[in-house]
Design an enzyme around this catalytic site. Structure first.
Site, PDB file in Angstrom:
ATOM      1  N   HIS A  36     -21.379   9.700 -33.315  1.00 54.10           N
ATOM      2  CA  HIS A  36     -22.088   8.631 -34.028  1.00 54.10           C
ATOM      3  C   HIS A  36     -23.196   9.364 -34.833  1.00 54.10           C
ATOM      4  O   HIS A  36     -23.258  10.521 -34.746  1.00 54.10           O
ATOM      5  CB  HIS A  36     -23.297   8.159 -33.317  1.00 54.10           C
ATOM      6  CG  HIS A  36     -24.634   8.787 -32.863  1.00 54.10           C
ATOM      7  ND1 HIS A  36     -25.533   8.045 -33.424  1.00 54.10           N
ATOM      8  CD2 HIS A  36     -24.956   9.850 -32.619  1.00 54.10           C
ATOM      9  CE1 HIS A  36     -26.953   8.844 -32.709  1.00 54.10           C
ATOM     10  NE2 HIS A  36     -26.492  10.287 -32.242  1.00 54.10           N
ATOM     11  N   CYS A  97     -29.490  13.322 -36.176  1.00 56.42           N
ATOM     12  CA  CYS A  97     -29.250  13.843 -35.213  1.00 56.42           C
ATOM     13  C   CYS A  97     -28.766  15.062 -34.190  1.00 56.42           C
ATOM     14  O   CYS A  97     -28.331  15.834 -34.616  1.00 56.42           O
ATOM     15  CB  CYS A  97     -28.677  12.876 -34.441  1.00 56.42           C
ATOM     16  SG  CYS A  97     -28.828  13.210 -32.328  1.00 56.42           S
ATOM     17  N   GLN A 116     -30.315   3.470 -25.591  1.00 54.04           N
ATOM     18  CA  GLN A 116     -30.729   1.945 -27.003  1.00 54.04           C
ATOM     19  C   GLN A 116     -30.228   1.127 -26.283  1.00 54.04           C
ATOM     20  O   GLN A 116     -28.869   0.960 -26.800  1.00 54.04           O
ATOM     21  CB  GLN A 116     -32.041   2.198 -27.935  1.00 54.04           C
ATOM     22  CG  GLN A 116     -32.647   3.276 -27.608  1.00 54.04           C
ATOM     23  CD  GLN A 116     -33.096   3.482 -29.594  1.00 54.04           C
ATOM     24  OE1 GLN A 116     -33.715   2.756 -30.668  1.00 54.04           O
ATOM     25  NE2 GLN A 116     -33.781   4.893 -29.114  1.00 54.04           N
ATOM     26  N   SER A 139     -34.575   4.341 -33.458  1.00 61.19           N
ATOM     27  CA  SER A 139     -34.311   5.550 -33.548  1.00 61.19           C
ATOM     28  C   SER A 139     -33.901   5.958 -35.337  1.00 61.19           C
ATOM     29  O   SER A 139     -33.978   7.354 -35.701  1.00 61.19           O
ATOM     30  CB  SER A 139     -33.510   6.044 -33.031  1.00 61.19           C
ATOM     31  OG  SER A 139     -33.795   6.443 -31.264  1.00 61.19           O
ATOM     32  N   HIS A 142     -27.287   3.463 -37.018  1.00 61.37           N
ATOM     33  CA  HIS A 142     -26.922   4.201 -36.459  1.00 61.37           C
ATOM     34  C   HIS A 142     -24.158   3.646 -36.966  1.00 61.37           C
ATOM     35  O   HIS A 142     -24.735   2.704 -37.452  1.00 61.37           O
ATOM     36  CB  HIS A 142     -26.609   4.443 -35.284  1.00 61.37           C
ATOM     37  CG  HIS A 142     -27.788   4.938 -34.254  1.00 61.37           C
ATOM     38  ND1 HIS A 142     -27.647   6.011 -34.011  1.00 61.37           N
ATOM     39  CD2 HIS A 142     -28.617   3.868 -34.217  1.00 61.37           C
ATOM     40  CE1 HIS A 142     -29.199   6.028 -32.961  1.00 61.37           C
ATOM     41  NE2 HIS A 142     -29.174   4.710 -33.026  1.00 61.37           N
TER      42      HIS A 142
END
Length: 148
Positions: A36, A97, A116, A139, A142
């Protein structure tokens, strides 16, 4: 650099991209392996970079950034193996990330209930070699690419 295939511990073919892969790369039944790219925004749960820099972009700006990357990746015409390598390079350059630097965005094998919910739903809905639309979580936003 082009990725290459080699046999993993379980004898299954895995893609190698010139980075340290996630701890587990041979998925069991009920697991998926994804890469990701995460873009944070000012309203996400931790609006700071790995280096401690404050993230100031809006969700719309972060989303647009990933939409441009996705379009570029999908228009490349690469096969799944080569696309995996390019996605990893994009993750190194664009993801916010910690998995991006050391593992080119490779999260390894994930199971339901470990990430999540919007991310989980998108990851498990993808076929191998398929890329998600932009997915929003606490977060950030993505782009998910299923590799196993």
């Amino acid at each position: 650099r082009k990725p290459s295939s080699e046999k993993g511990d379980g004898g299954a073919s895995v893609i190698v991209h010139g980075y340290t892969p996630a701890k587990r790369t041979d998925c069991c039944e009920g697991e998926v392996r994804v890469m990701h790219i995460l873009r944070k925004h000012q309203a996400c749960r931790k609006p700071s970079s790995e280096k401690g820099e404050v993230i100031t972009c809006t969700i719309a700006e972060a989303t647009r950034h990933l939409q441009v990357l996705r379009k570029s990746l999908l228009q490349s015409g690469l096969d799944v193996e080569d696309l995996t390598g390019v996605f990893g390079e994009f993750a190194k350059q664009h993801s916010q990330c910690g998995s991006a630097t050391t593992r080119s965005g490779d999260l390894g094998c994930i199971t339901r209930g470990r990430v999540q919910k919007p991310f989980e739903d998108a990851a498990f809905a993808l076929a191998v070699g398929e890329m998600s639309d932009v997915i929003e979580t606490e977060s950030g936003v993505h782009l998910i690419f299923r590799i196993q």
